[in-house]
Design an enzyme around this catalytic site. Structure first.
Site, PDB file in Angstrom:
ATOM      1  N   ASN A  49       0.840  -1.193   0.000  1.00 14.28           N
ATOM      2  CA  ASN A  49       0.000   0.000   0.000  1.00 14.28           C
ATOM      3  C   ASN A  49       0.880   1.250   0.000  1.00 14.28           C
ATOM      4  OD1 ASN A  49       0.581  -0.936   2.642  1.00 14.28           O
ATOM      5  ND2 ASN A  49      -1.126   0.184   3.531  1.00 14.28           N
ATOM      6  N   GLU A  51       0.350   5.180   0.678  1.00 18.80           N
ATOM      7  CA  GLU A  51      -0.582   6.206   1.155  1.00 18.80           C
ATOM      8  C   GLU A  51      -0.143   7.595   0.703  1.00 18.80           C
ATOM      9  OE1 GLU A  51      -1.016   5.429   5.382  1.00 18.80           O
ATOM     10  OE2 GLU A  51      -2.162   3.595   4.946  1.00 18.80           O
ATOM     11  N   CYS A  60      -4.018   0.635  -2.616  1.00 17.71           N
ATOM     12  CA  CYS A  60      -3.867  -0.601  -1.844  1.00 17.71           C
ATOM     13  C   CYS A  60      -2.781  -1.493  -2.450  1.00 17.71           C
ATOM     14  CB  CYS A  60      -5.166  -1.389  -1.838  1.00 17.71           C
ATOM     15  SG  CYS A  60      -6.496  -0.640  -0.909  1.00 17.71           S
ATOM     16  N   GLU A  62      -2.915  -4.625  -3.244  1.00 17.69           N
ATOM     17  CA  GLU A  62      -3.382  -5.509  -4.322  1.00 17.69           C
ATOM     18  C   GLU A  62      -3.357  -4.788  -5.663  1.00 17.69           C
ATOM     19  OE1 GLU A  62      -4.729  -4.882  -1.413  1.00 17.69           O
ATOM     20  OE2 GLU A  62      -5.916  -6.563  -0.659  1.00 17.69           O
ATOM     21  N   CYS A  93     -10.201  -5.186  -0.316  1.00 15.63           N
ATOM     22  CA  CYS A  93     -11.314  -4.236  -0.256  1.00 15.63           C
ATOM     23  C   CYS A  93     -12.114  -4.293  -1.566  1.00 15.63           C
ATOM     24  CB  CYS A  93     -10.790  -2.822   0.005  1.00 15.63           C
ATOM     25  SG  CYS A  93     -10.100  -2.016  -1.461  1.00 15.63           S
ATOM     26  N   CYS A  96     -10.358  -3.073  -4.785  1.00 17.22           N
ATOM     27  CA  CYS A  96      -9.367  -4.032  -5.303  1.00 17.22           C
ATOM     28  C   CYS A  96     -10.050  -5.245  -5.929  1.00 17.22           C
ATOM     29  CB  CYS A  96      -8.422  -4.457  -4.190  1.00 17.22           C
ATOM     30  SG  CYS A  96      -7.311  -3.116  -3.710  1.00 17.22           S
TER      31      CYS A  96
END
Ligand code: THU
Length: 136
Positions: A49, A51, A60, A62, A93, A96
């Site tokens: 991830n 940010e 993310c 993935e 999530c 993703c």
């Protein structure tokens, strides 16, 4: 149901996801995530991830992994592994799931964590009745 991975493929993928979390840029959530994707051509790509101070721009793990694969010319997913630093496994999530669907609508998804637990499911189970390329 997608074909099962060999024990070696599975080991390699889970180790890659765990290792990928070490590169996470997660100063805001302090929740480092790692992902690894096995592609149909046998290559493995990893992601973490990433940010941002503008929180909504976070990417993310993935999606980082899938985007790396596509950027390298590899588009057919074979399997996905995710590592989160949690006592029990967590699954990708919703955003993703949708991105993974584009490149592998029924691949195995395996989640591992800091604890001993593991979850294995499929993308089709995680995103039923998905909207995808065939709907356009
Ligand atoms: N995150 C992922 O990278 N993958 C997931 O499957 C769930 C959430 C990241 C996004 C954010 O950087 C942090 O975890 C907390 O939500």
């Amino acid at each position: 149901m997608p074909a099962a991975l060999t024990a070696a493929q599975r080991r390699r993928l889970l180790a890659a996801a765990r290792r990928a979390a070490e590169a996470a840029y997660a100063p805001y959530s302090r929740f480092p995530v790692g992902a690894a994707v096995l592609m149909a051509d046998g290559r493995v790509f990893t992601g973490c991830n990433v940010e941002n101070a503008s929180f909504g721009l976070t990417n993310c793990a993935e999606r980082t992994a899938v985007f790396s694969a596509v950027a390298a010319g590899s588009r057919r997913l074979r399997a996905v592994a995710v590592f989160t630093p949690t006592p029990t496994p967590t699954l990708p999530c919703g955003a993703c799931r949708q991105v993974l669907h584009e490149f592998g609508p029924d691949v195995p998804v395996i989640s591992v964590c800091a604890g001993a637990g593991e979850v294995e499911t499929t993308l089709a189970a995680l995103l039923p009745h998905a909207f995808g390329p065939d709907d356009l």
